[in-house]
Design an enzyme around this catalytic site. Sequence first.
Site, PDB file in Angstrom:
ATOM      1  N   ASP A   1       5.082  32.358 -13.069  1.00 18.13           N
ATOM      2  CA  ASP A   1       5.423  31.937 -11.708  1.00 18.13           C
ATOM      3  C   ASP A   1       6.930  31.776 -11.608  1.00 18.13           C
ATOM      4  O   ASP A   1       7.489  30.761 -12.009  1.00 18.13           O
ATOM      5  CB  ASP A   1       4.726  30.618 -11.378  1.00 18.13           C
TER       6      ASP A   1
ATOM      7  N   HIS B   1       5.105  36.763 -10.919  1.00 22.08           N
ATOM      8  CA  HIS B   1       4.813  36.410  -9.513  1.00 22.08           C
ATOM      9  C   HIS B   1       6.124  35.926  -8.935  1.00 22.08           C
ATOM     10  O   HIS B   1       6.544  34.799  -9.182  1.00 22.08           O
ATOM     11  CB  HIS B   1       3.742  35.307  -9.492  1.00 22.08           C
TER      12      HIS B   1
ATOM     13  N   GLY C   1       4.496  27.010  -4.957  1.00 25.39           N
ATOM     14  CA  GLY C   1       5.607  26.151  -5.372  1.00 25.39           C
ATOM     15  C   GLY C   1       5.261  25.233  -6.526  1.00 25.39           C
ATOM     16  O   GLY C   1       6.120  24.934  -7.352  1.00 25.39           O
ATOM     17  N   PHE C   2       3.981  24.834  -6.595  1.00 25.44           N
ATOM     18  CA  PHE C   2       3.615  23.871  -7.624  1.00 25.44           C
ATOM     19  C   PHE C   2       2.186  24.111  -8.113  1.00 25.44           C
ATOM     20  O   PHE C   2       1.336  24.603  -7.369  1.00 25.44           O
ATOM     21  CB  PHE C   2       3.715  22.430  -7.080  1.00 25.44           C
TER      22      PHE C   2
ATOM     23  N   GLY D   1      -1.427  22.486  -9.755  1.00 28.54           N
ATOM     24  CA  GLY D   1      -2.210  21.275  -9.556  1.00 28.54           C
ATOM     25  C   GLY D   1      -2.551  20.942  -8.125  1.00 28.54           C
ATOM     26  O   GLY D   1      -2.966  19.825  -7.814  1.00 28.54           O
TER      27      GLY D   1
ATOM     28  N   ASP E   1      -4.831  32.797  -6.598  1.00 28.65           N
ATOM     29  CA  ASP E   1      -3.973  31.908  -7.373  1.00 28.65           C
ATOM     30  C   ASP E   1      -3.790  30.599  -6.617  1.00 28.65           C
ATOM     31  O   ASP E   1      -3.338  30.583  -5.483  1.00 28.65           O
ATOM     32  CB  ASP E   1      -2.610  32.602  -7.561  1.00 28.65           C
ATOM     33  N   GLY E   2      -4.240  29.522  -7.306  1.00 32.59           N
ATOM     34  CA  GLY E   2      -4.023  28.198  -6.712  1.00 32.59           C
ATOM     35  C   GLY E   2      -5.311  27.419  -6.601  1.00 32.59           C
ATOM     36  O   GLY E   2      -6.177  27.775  -5.797  1.00 32.59           O
ATOM     37  N   GLY E   3      -5.423  26.384  -7.412  1.00 28.57           N
ATOM     38  CA  GLY E   3      -6.614  25.539  -7.346  1.00 28.57           C
ATOM     39  C   GLY E   3      -7.861  26.179  -7.899  1.00 28.57           C
ATOM     40  O   GLY E   3      -8.983  25.750  -7.591  1.00 28.57           O
TER      41      GLY E   3
ATOM     42  N   GLY F   1      -4.099  27.568 -13.783  1.00 28.14           N
ATOM     43  CA  GLY F   1      -3.111  26.841 -14.568  1.00 28.14           C
ATOM     44  C   GLY F   1      -3.702  25.516 -15.027  1.00 28.14           C
ATOM     45  O   GLY F   1      -4.154  25.364 -16.160  1.00 28.14           O
ATOM     46  N   SER F   2      -3.761  24.578 -14.113  1.00 20.71           N
ATOM     47  CA  SER F   2      -4.241  23.227 -14.455  1.00 20.71           C
ATOM     48  C   SER F   2      -5.633  23.262 -15.083  1.00 20.71           C
ATOM     49  O   SER F   2      -5.906  22.555 -16.059  1.00 20.71           O
ATOM     50  CB  SER F   2      -4.279  22.351 -13.200  1.00 20.71           C
TER      51      SER F   2
HETATM   52  C1  DX5 Z   1       1.840  27.984  -7.029  1.00 20.77           C
HETATM   53  C2  DX5 Z   1       1.496  28.467  -8.396  1.00 20.77           C
HETATM   54  C3  DX5 Z   1       0.170  27.846  -8.837  1.00 20.77           C
HETATM   55  C4  DX5 Z   1      -0.188  28.170 -10.237  1.00 20.77           C
HETATM   56  C5  DX5 Z   1      -1.636  27.828 -10.500  1.00 20.77           C
HETATM   57  O1  DX5 Z   1       3.062  28.520  -6.656  1.00 20.77           O
HETATM   58  O2  DX5 Z   1       1.383  29.884  -8.375  1.00 20.77           O
HETATM   59  O3  DX5 Z   1      -0.822  28.288  -7.960  1.00 20.77           O
HETATM   60  O4  DX5 Z   1       0.009  29.507 -10.470  1.00 20.77           O
HETATM   61  O5  DX5 Z   1      -1.694  26.455 -10.477  1.00 20.77           O
HETATM   62  P1  DX5 Z   1      -3.100  25.676 -10.533  1.00 20.77           P
HETATM   63  O6  DX5 Z   1      -4.101  26.568 -11.231  1.00 20.77           O
HETATM   64  O7  DX5 Z   1      -2.791  24.440 -11.323  1.00 20.77           O
HETATM   65  O8  DX5 Z   1      -3.457  25.429  -9.122  1.00 20.77           O
END
Ligand code: DX5
Length: 227
Positions: free
Chosen positions: A37, A68, A144-145, A147, A179-181, A201-202
């Site tokens: 990322d 990404h 951006g983040f 979790g 991607d995300g959650g 990720g998380s």
């Molecule tokens: C956001 C990141 C997150 C990361 C995955 O910019 O791209 O989505 O990759 O994070 P989790 O799996 O913890 O939501």
Amino acid sequence: MSRPIQIAPSVLPADFARLGEEVAALEAAGVDLIQWDVMDGYFVPNLTFGPDIIAAARRHCTVPFEAHLMVVNPDALAARYVDAGCSRLIVHAEACTHLHRTLANIADLGATAAVALNPATPASAIAHVLNLVDLVLVMTVNPGFGGQAYIASMEAKIAEVRSMIDTAGLGESVDLEVDGGIGPDTIAGATAAGANVLIAGSALYRDPDGLEHAVADLRARATAARA
Ligand code: DX5
């Protein structure tokens, strides 16, 4: 929808002081590729990996890397991330004034091109570039983040993009990534909607039974969601 299920980590939750060991552990855990990322502090309010960090990690594993690029000027950075060892570059439609040209330039660099859509961006934004990509990323959080909470309403967009890919006759060649959650409670919905590349990720790092269990569990859940 026949593209294989792929489970891939975001390394955002990894120990940045030990990235070489962390990517080796991810490969040993059975991930299909690793997503970096890349954030520039402008496109998203966070700052992460430069190309030299990725190049250093490249020497510690053999699985493919994808970048990404959550950056305002991907054209200026693309060659650096290819040279660092990323075989796929994902650019955001929202960051590219000339998306068609940017994707073609990535291919000219010898990498595979991919395009990402933020939650508010309609699927129609990529209708005229599907022939230039090998993957479409539908963000299921605002980037951006790590979790953050999964935005379930994105499943309608996932299904729409899946339909666009298949209707264009590209179902055998273009992957749909989310991607995300993504975790045990959300992966089935995203997969059933049409995703086949799942970024987590998380969910990987918080599994009490470790990375290998987390990867296998997510893969099993995604596979079951297709059945
Ligand atoms: C956001 C990141 C997150 C990361 C995955 O910019 O791209 O989505 O990759 O994070 P989790 O799996 O913890 O939501």
